[in-house]
Scaffold this motif. Sequence first.
Motif, short mmCIF file in Angstrom:
data_model
loop_
_atom_site.label_atom_id
_atom_site.label_comp_id
_atom_site.label_asym_id
_atom_site.label_seq_id
_atom_site.Cartn_x
_atom_site.Cartn_y
_atom_site.Cartn_z
N ASP A 1 0.85 -1.19 0.00
CA ASP A 1 0.00 0.00 0.00
C ASP A 1 0.89 1.24 0.00
OD1 ASP A 1 -2.21 -1.67 0.26
OD2 ASP A 1 -2.35 -1.42 2.42
N GLY A 2 0.44 2.28 -0.72
CA GLY A 2 1.19 3.52 -0.67
C GLY A 2 0.78 4.50 -1.75
N LYS B 1 -6.00 6.78 7.39
CA LYS B 1 -4.89 6.49 8.29
C LYS B 1 -3.76 7.51 8.12
CE LYS B 1 -1.69 2.80 9.52
NZ LYS B 1 -1.27 1.43 9.23
N ARG B 2 -3.40 7.81 6.87
CA ARG B 2 -2.31 8.74 6.60
C ARG B 2 -2.65 10.16 7.04
NH1 ARG B 2 1.67 7.74 2.83
NH2 ARG B 2 2.45 5.64 3.09
N ASN C 1 -9.44 3.59 3.64
CA ASN C 1 -8.76 3.36 4.92
C ASN C 1 -7.33 3.89 4.92
OD1 ASN C 1 -11.03 2.10 5.95
ND2 ASN C 1 -10.34 0.06 5.40
N LEU C 2 -6.63 3.72 3.80
CA LEU C 2 -5.25 4.19 3.71
C LEU C 2 -5.19 5.72 3.81
CD1 LEU C 2 -2.26 3.55 3.22
CD2 LEU C 2 -2.73 3.65 0.76
N LYS D 1 -12.27 6.92 9.52
CA LYS D 1 -12.57 6.23 8.27
C LYS D 1 -13.85 6.74 7.62
CE LYS D 1 -10.46 1.95 9.81
NZ LYS D 1 -10.72 0.55 10.17
N ALA E 1 -1.94 5.99 -6.51
CA ALA E 1 -1.95 5.21 -5.27
C ALA E 1 -2.01 3.73 -5.60
CB ALA E 1 -3.16 5.60 -4.43
N ALA F 1 -10.07 -0.18 0.80
CA ALA F 1 -8.65 -0.12 1.17
C ALA F 1 -8.08 1.27 0.95
CB ALA F 1 -7.85 -1.16 0.40
N ILE F 2 -8.42 1.93 -0.17
CA ILE F 2 -7.89 3.27 -0.41
C ILE F 2 -8.51 4.27 0.56
CG2 ILE F 2 -9.49 3.89 -2.28
CD1 ILE F 2 -5.80 4.94 -1.95
N VAL G 1 -2.87 -0.25 -3.63
CA VAL G 1 -3.33 -1.00 -2.46
C VAL G 1 -3.15 -2.49 -2.73
CG1 VAL G 1 -4.96 0.74 -1.62
CG2 VAL G 1 -5.74 -1.00 -3.24
#
Length: 92
Positions: free
Chosen positions: A14-15, A52-53, A48-49, A58, A31, A45-46, A33
Motif C-alpha cells: 500500500d502507498g 490512516k495517513r 482506509n489508507l 474512516k 496510489a 482499502a484506499i 493498495v
Amino acid sequence: MDLAVRLTPAASMDGFDGPVTDAAGVTRLKARVRAVAENNKANRAIENLIAKRLKIGKSAVSVISGEKSRSKIIRIAGDPDDLVTGLKGLSD
C-alpha cells in the motif's frame, strides 16, 4: 474536499507514488493498495489508507465516483487547511 486518485489494486504494498497526469490532462494522486478489485475491497482499502495517513476517521473518507474504475474521486471531510497540509505529505 475532493481528491482525484489513480488507483492500482492488487499491488505488492500500500502507498502513494505522487501526482500523475492522465490522458485527459487531469492530475491525479497515484496510489496502490494490496486489496483486489472485487466486491469493493480496493475502494475500502484506499479509503482506509487515506484516513490512516491523514489521521482522520474512516467515515470521513469515501469514494464518490469511479467505483469500478481505476480513476476515482474521493471525498474527504474535514478542515480544508489541515487536509491540504496532510495531502502534501502523502507521497513522501
